[in-house]
Design an enzyme around this catalytic site. Structure first.
Site, PDB file in Angstrom:
ATOM      1  N   ASP A 233       0.566  -1.290   0.261  1.00 23.36           N
ATOM      2  CA  ASP A 233      -0.075   0.367  -0.101  1.00 23.36           C
ATOM      3  C   ASP A 233       0.810   1.124   0.130  1.00 23.36           C
ATOM      4  OD1 ASP A 233       0.870  -0.894   2.646  1.00 23.36           O
ATOM      5  OD2 ASP A 233      -0.420   1.028   3.383  1.00 23.36           O
ATOM      6  N   GLU A 234       0.104   2.388  -0.440  1.00 25.74           N
ATOM      7  CA  GLU A 234       1.057   3.522  -0.493  1.00 25.74           C
ATOM      8  C   GLU A 234       2.517   3.927  -0.961  1.00 25.74           C
ATOM      9  OE1 GLU A 234      -2.075   5.543   2.672  1.00 25.74           O
ATOM     10  OE2 GLU A 234      -0.650   4.620   3.865  1.00 25.74           O
TER      11      GLU A 234
END
Ligand code: TNX
Length: 523
Positions: free
Chosen positions: A335-336
């Site tokens: 993620d991210e």
């Protein structure tokens, strides 16, 4: 002013009542359908009488093996502190005349591996299941059928009655869990065990541990020791961090397994890796190690995706983690990764997926991993973009539902909440409960969903009390969303069941958020 008659009445209560209790043959009539049970069972039928656990009660097993003995011991340990009774555990292949009977059967297919049937008469409390796991889930129901004082850790002088009738129960979804972030703030092995006990009480069966992030690396990796020696040193706010040795971790895995909870370890990559990058300069494209990080920003770190040493590192870490993990999954985050270019991110995830599979594990990733080419065994955890979940399904992957605006335990209840964040939403107790996994999006249908996970990110929390405040009571609603079919769920009815749990939570010393949406019953 007390009149003589009132005094006499009190004397009657003090002196006569116990005689009545201990000499009476007729149990007090009780209605099983009126007992608050969370998650709500599939069917409950009442027969209007009661079974009483006494110091003479024996726990019988239809089959004696390590697992059934373990469930019986768990039940006995659960009942012992408040009752003060020492339960004998005995083998009884045939149904006994009286007592608590834990029976393995293969009579009811619909029960699956986790379902159970509980039949209570005035003489016997019979819990049957296809698997010991089903017996364990049934024990959690039994627990809620007893008076709340059963949760007390000292002897309580009272009757231990259970309403008679029959419950047949099994879960809607196979995957029902929570995630605990032990990286932003570190939580001790004891805290994790309590977390496991708390989710087990509501029949959850997965605990995902977020073991590495920018602020800390929390699991000993013997081939890369500096990850914990250096990378585990601190946490958000600059306090002492900590980490689990492999021995600690095995203990957690074992403790969870005894409660039929699978531990899913996560090492987040290629972003969220500052703690690793700070521990080993060679993992950085620059070759220089950054300082340890104790703030709460996200999306600034990345492994160097075109250095070969990076894949050696990933392989070593996943290899050790796979050895420590009896379950089928390794979570690799994903993620991210805002500072990893997409043309680097995709081949990185593809290669990490191969590494996970080479260690005979299935990969789980946060929803951004759908940008890569997913194997059909890979599971995608939807937290942010419904479109990503749709892409996952189009690639043939199954989905774990953790949409932040509904399922994040670290979201504040409202603007006055003392802990938590609000970037996704405020999530009051009713908001957390009133949704259905399979009707958020037309493409994310029942068949594509393996279940629910409620993540607790730990930027704002430092103690077990803090954990409990964000966790409870919302976690009970998430447990019910995963276990009970949507047609049995209704907020107006649920909030009454939840309200009735307050004394139980207090006796369990759970520091829950006393939402005004719930008409709490205080004795
Ligand atoms: C987003 S959820 C994150 C976490 C943060 C969380 C805080 C996800 C996959 N990434 O890194 O801790 O928000 O709510």
């Amino acid at each position: 002013m007390h009149s003589v008659t009132e005094k006499t009445k009190r004397h009657l209560i003090i002196f006569i009542f116990p005689i009545l209790i201990f000499s009476c043959t007729q149990p007090e009539p009780t209605d099983l359908t009126k007992v608050s049970i969370i998650p709500i069972p599939i069917t409950v039928e009442a027969t209007g009488s009661a079974y009483t656990i006494t110091s003479e009660t024996v726990i019988y097993l239809s089959e004696s093996n390590d697992e059934t003995k373990n469930v019986a011991a768990y039940l006995s340990n659960l009942l012992h502190p408040a009752t003060g009774f020492d339960f004998k555990i005995e083998l009884s292949e045939n149904e006994p005349k009286a007592g608590i009977y834990l029976a393995l059967t293969s009579e009811n297919n619909e029960l699956g591996t986790e379902g159970y049937e509980l039949e209570v008469t005035e003489d016997i409390m019979k819990l049957s299941a296809n698997q010991p796991e089903g017996l364990f889930r049934g024990v959690q129901t039994l627990r809620q059928l007893l008076p709340a004082d059963i949760e007390a850790q000292s002897v309580q002088n009272q009757q231990w009655q259970v309403a008679t009738g029959k419950i047949v129960d099994y879960p809607e979804y196979e995957h029902r869990g929570s995630m605990l972030d032990v990286s932003r703030h570190f939580f001790s092995k004891e805290d994790v065990k309590r977390y496991i006990d708390l989710i087990a009480a509501y029949k959850m069966n997965r605990l995902h541990l977020h073991l590495a992030d920018d602020q800390g690396w929390r699991i000993e990796i013997k081939s890369w020791p500096n990850l914990t020696v250096h990378g585990g040193k601190t946490e958000v706010g600059g306090g002492d961090g900590g980490f689990y040795t492999q021995e600690d971790y095995k203990e957690i895995v074992q403790y969870a397994a005894e409660r039929y909870i699978m531990i899913i370890p996560e090492i987040d990559m290629p972003g969220h890796t500052n703690a690793a990058l700070s521990s080993y300069p060679e993992l950085n494209c620059s070759g220089e190690a950054p300082e340890l990080y104790t703030g709460t920003e996200v999306g600034f770190s990345t492994l160097c995706t075109d250095k070969e040493i990076t894949y050696k590192f990933v392989d070593d870490v996943i290899s050790e983690l796979a050895t420590l993990t009896p379950g089928p999954y390794i979570h690799v985050g994903g993620d991210e990764s805002h500072v990893t270019a997409m043309e680097d991110y995709i081949p990185f995830i593809n290669r990490v997926q191969e590494i996970v599979m080479s260690h005979n594990k299935k990969m789980i990733g946060w929803d951004e991993v759908v940008n890569a080419e997913l194997d059909s065994s890979t599971i995608v955890q939807y937290w942010s973009e419904a479109d990503n979940a749709v892409m996952a399904i189009n690639q043939g992957a199954k989905v774990i539902m953790s949409p932040a605006y509904k399922a994040y335990l670290d979201m504040q209840y409202d603007s006055a909440s003392r802990l938590g964040q609000n970037w996704a939403a405020y999530i009051e107790v009713d908001e957390a409960y009133q949704w259905d996994l399979a009707s958020l999006n037309a493409t994310i249908t029942r068949d594509n969903i393996i279940g629910i996970e409620a993540p607790l990110w730990s930027e704002t929390i430092e103690t077990m009390d803090d954990i409990e405040y964000l966790m409870f009571p919302r976690i009970m609603g998430y447990a019910e969303i995963g276990w009970s079919p949507v047609k049995l769920r209704n907020w107006e009815e649920y909030k009454m069941r939840l309200a009735a749990q307050s004394s139980r939570l207090k006796i369990m010393q759970v520091d829950y958020y006393p939402s005004t949406k719930v008409p709490w019953v205080t004795n």
